[in-house]
Design a protein around this motif. Structure first.
Motif, short mmCIF file in Angstrom:
data_model
loop_
_atom_site.label_atom_id
_atom_site.label_comp_id
_atom_site.label_asym_id
_atom_site.label_seq_id
_atom_site.Cartn_x
_atom_site.Cartn_y
_atom_site.Cartn_z
N ARG A 80 9.35 5.66 1.60
CA ARG A 80 8.01 6.26 1.73
C ARG A 80 8.11 7.75 2.05
N ALA A 134 5.49 0.20 -15.34
CA ALA A 134 5.60 1.61 -15.73
C ALA A 134 6.68 1.80 -16.80
N ASP A 151 -4.32 1.68 -3.42
CA ASP A 151 -3.41 2.63 -2.78
C ASP A 151 -3.01 3.77 -3.72
C1 LIG Z 1 5.35 2.56 -10.84
C2 LIG Z 1 5.08 2.45 -9.36
C3 LIG Z 1 3.84 2.81 -8.87
C4 LIG Z 1 3.58 2.74 -7.50
N1 LIG Z 1 2.35 3.13 -7.05
C5 LIG Z 1 2.11 3.15 -5.71
C6 LIG Z 1 0.87 3.64 -5.22
O1 LIG Z 1 0.00 4.07 -5.99
N2 LIG Z 1 0.67 3.64 -3.87
C7 LIG Z 1 1.61 3.15 -3.01
O2 LIG Z 1 1.37 3.16 -1.80
N3 LIG Z 1 2.80 2.70 -3.45
C8 LIG Z 1 3.07 2.69 -4.77
N4 LIG Z 1 4.29 2.24 -5.22
C9 LIG Z 1 5.32 1.84 -4.22
C10 LIG Z 1 5.31 0.36 -3.84
O3 LIG Z 1 5.26 -0.42 -5.00
C11 LIG Z 1 4.11 0.00 -2.94
O4 LIG Z 1 4.06 0.87 -1.84
C12 LIG Z 1 4.22 -1.43 -2.40
O5 LIG Z 1 4.31 -2.33 -3.46
C13 LIG Z 1 3.00 -1.74 -1.56
O6 LIG Z 1 3.01 -3.09 -1.19
P1 LIG Z 1 3.26 -3.52 0.31
O7 LIG Z 1 2.41 -2.71 1.22
O8 LIG Z 1 3.13 -5.00 0.37
O9 LIG Z 1 4.79 -3.11 0.50
P2 LIG Z 1 5.88 -3.58 1.55
O10 LIG Z 1 7.05 -4.02 0.78
O11 LIG Z 1 5.32 -4.51 2.55
O12 LIG Z 1 6.30 -2.21 2.25
C14 LIG Z 1 5.53 -1.64 3.32
C15 LIG Z 1 5.23 -0.21 3.00
O13 LIG Z 1 6.42 0.52 2.76
C16 LIG Z 1 6.19 1.49 1.74
N5 LIG Z 1 7.00 1.15 0.55
C17 LIG Z 1 7.44 -0.06 0.17
N6 LIG Z 1 8.14 0.05 -0.98
C18 LIG Z 1 8.13 1.36 -1.32
C19 LIG Z 1 8.68 2.11 -2.38
N7 LIG Z 1 9.41 1.55 -3.34
N8 LIG Z 1 8.45 3.44 -2.42
C20 LIG Z 1 7.74 4.05 -1.46
N9 LIG Z 1 7.18 3.39 -0.42
C21 LIG Z 1 7.38 2.07 -0.35
C22 LIG Z 1 4.72 1.40 1.37
O14 LIG Z 1 4.02 2.33 2.16
C23 LIG Z 1 4.39 -0.03 1.75
O15 LIG Z 1 3.01 -0.22 1.99
C24 LIG Z 1 4.59 2.29 -6.59
C25 LIG Z 1 5.83 1.92 -7.10
C26 LIG Z 1 6.08 1.99 -8.47
C27 LIG Z 1 7.44 1.59 -8.98
#
Ligand SMILES: Cc1cc2nc3c(=O)[nH]c(=O)nc-3n(C[C@H](O)[C@H](O)[C@H](O)COP(=O)(O)OP(=O)(O)OC[C@H]3O[C@@H](n4cnc5c(N)ncnc54)[C@H](O)[C@@H]3O)c2cc1C
Length: 461
Positions: A298, A374, A401
């Protein structure tokens, strides 16, 4: 702590220097991204200053319809967080003024409440940054901003990092200084100005009459706000965290935290999440796996957006990817879809269509599917530039998000190999990592995922 010492805090950027106006009647917190009353370092700085100067503190929130790609879906979620802000601020003796477009001017509000100093929060996206630069020019009193939505202040990282490998040691070295418990301090002098300063109640639909895209429907199942965010966090820490390393790449199980919309709107702070995870009874490996995503990935995204001004265009790419795409610009693309076909999930690929529908219908897509989603947009678009632009448009339009540093970094990772390494050369993708339907579909129970989205779709008809 005196004001001079406080201004040296690495989370603070002094945008307009100078001593607070001694005639000022309050300390004003200009709330933008960090829309919460708890675990909000910008609010904490405002309260600390108010107590130091012997003045009340007021928070000013002014939603406007100018955020690129924001639509009714996003504003409805934002609005649902407002009652918690109001309640939380009142517990801290801090006033809350909600003003909305066209009555959103910070400078006009300052003329009414006469602050000694204005404190804002940070957001690395270019439009929000532009508003802060303008505010620093227009305000007659000092303006400080506080990096309130990351654990480690993003400016301490100094430059754009190449990837997780390079940023991880820097973050780990700084965590002992910043991942520390904070106290909830109340304003000593309560805000007691008349409520008439409110132009709206927190419960009104403030978007009525706005020039706003209303074509994307709000999501009934998602309610914003700090209380809901804390409930989600609690559920995840008690039931999901333990198996996070095993389950996180299983879209059909959907057992990740789903906290991303709350983080995006600032309804919950990163320290709250990191502390809750550290204190959980889950295995150390699960905590580490989560914190790797939550802090390293993040904050790498924030670093990318802060230091790479091309973050929402394919031009953000690394030289190796640029050279590789140049070698493949003439490659034949056997399957091409236009924007409408993608938006309406009308491709030949049932897994991709399910992911697109999950996003459109629920406002959220699982991380594993976001990667696949993507990459296929790159495969099915006429050029890298158009693929990047389509992915940004769809992601920002439908994800709750969306419009977030994580979104731009995720798209950059998938489409132009940002934060990744060169892989084997192949058509269209060059050396950017490829994901196939066959191999992706085998990694989890993709049939179950597709069936779940099918049920969801039928329930929506
Ligand atoms: C093509 C693409 C588009 C994405 N678009 C967004 C978006 O618009 N907004 C967004 O918040 N995230 C985005 N992500 C990153 C990630 O997919 C999401 O943050 C995550 O799926 C949110 O689900 P969660 O809160 O259950 O994640 P969890 O796995 O529970 O993780 C908790 C938090 O950690 C952070 N996190 C987790 N994985 C990632 C990661 N790979 N990169 C950066 N931070 C991460 C996020 O803030 C997330 O809410 C994207 C990833 C990809 C590959």
């Amino acid at each position: 702590m005196n004001i001079q010492t406080l201004s040296l805090d690495p989370r603070i950027t002094v945008r307009k220097p100078g001593a607070p106006n001694p005639e000022g009647e309050c300390v004003l917190y200009w709330m933008q991204r960090a829309q919460r009353a708890l675990d909000n370092p910008a609010l904490d700085v405002a309260v600390e200053l108010g107590n130091e100067l012997g003045k009340p503190v007021v928070a000013f929130l002014a939603p406007v319809p100018f955020h690129p790609h924001a639509n009714l879906r996003h504003y409805r979620f934002l609005a649902s967080g407002i009652p918690d802000i109001e309640e939380g601020l009142s517990k801290r003796n801090v006033g809350f003024i909600l003003r909305t477009y066209p009555d959103h001017s910070l400078t006009r509000f300052c003329e009414q409440v006469c602050p000694a100093i204005v404190i804002g929060d940070e957001n690395p996206l270019r439009e929000a940054e532009h508003w802060r630069v303008r505010a620093a020019q227009d305000l007659k009193v000092p303006l400080w901003t506080v990096d309130a939505d990351v654990v480690v202040p993003s400016r301490l990282l100094g430059k754009e990092h190449y990837g997780a490998r390079t940023i991880r040691p820097r973050l780990q070295a700084l965590l002992p200084q910043f991942l520390v418990p904070t106290k909830v301090v109340k304003a000593r002098i309560p805000w007691n100005k008349p409520r008439t300063l409110h132009s709206l109640s927190a419960h009104d639909d403030f978007t009525a009459g706005w020039p706003l895209d209303r074509s994307v429907s709000p999501i009934e199942g998602w309610h914003g706000g700090t209380k809901n965010a804390l409930r989600m966090l609690n559920d995840f820490v008690n039931y999901g965290l333990r198996d996070y390393p095993k389950d996180r790449n299983h879209p059909e199980l959907s057992r990740t935290s789903r906290i991303s919309p709350y983080l995006h709107f600032g309804h919950i702070g990163p320290l709250t999440i990191a502390h809750a995870v550290q204190a959980a009874s889950a295995p150390a490996a699960a905590k580490q796996a989560f914190l790797e995503q939550f802090i390293v990935r993040r904050e790498l995204s924030v670093n990318f957006v802060r230091y790479n001004s091309y973050y929402d265009s394919f031009e953000c790419l690394e030289p190796w990817a640029d050279r590789s795409f140049a070698r493949h610009s003439g490659d034949r693309r056997p399957i091409l879809y236009d924007e409408k076909q993608l938006e309406q999930a009308e491709t030949h690929d049932p897994l991709w269509n399910a992911a697109q529908k999950q996003m459109v219908l629920t406002g959220w897509m699982h991380n594993y599917m976001r990667m696949y989603w993507a990459k296929k947009i790159l495969e099915w678009s006429p050029s890298v530039a158009s693929a990047y632009q389509r992915a940004v448009w769809l992601n920002d339009r439908y994800e709750l998000d969306g419009r977030d540093p994580n979104g731009y970094a995720g798209i950059a990772w998938a489409i132009v190999g940002k934060h990744d390494r060169p892989w084997f050369e192949r058509p269209v993708f060059g050396q950017v990592r490829y994901m196939s339907l066959a191999s992706t579909g085998r990694k989890f129970d993709s049939k179950s995922y597709i069936a779940q989205i099918g049920n969801l779709e039928r329930a929506h008809v």
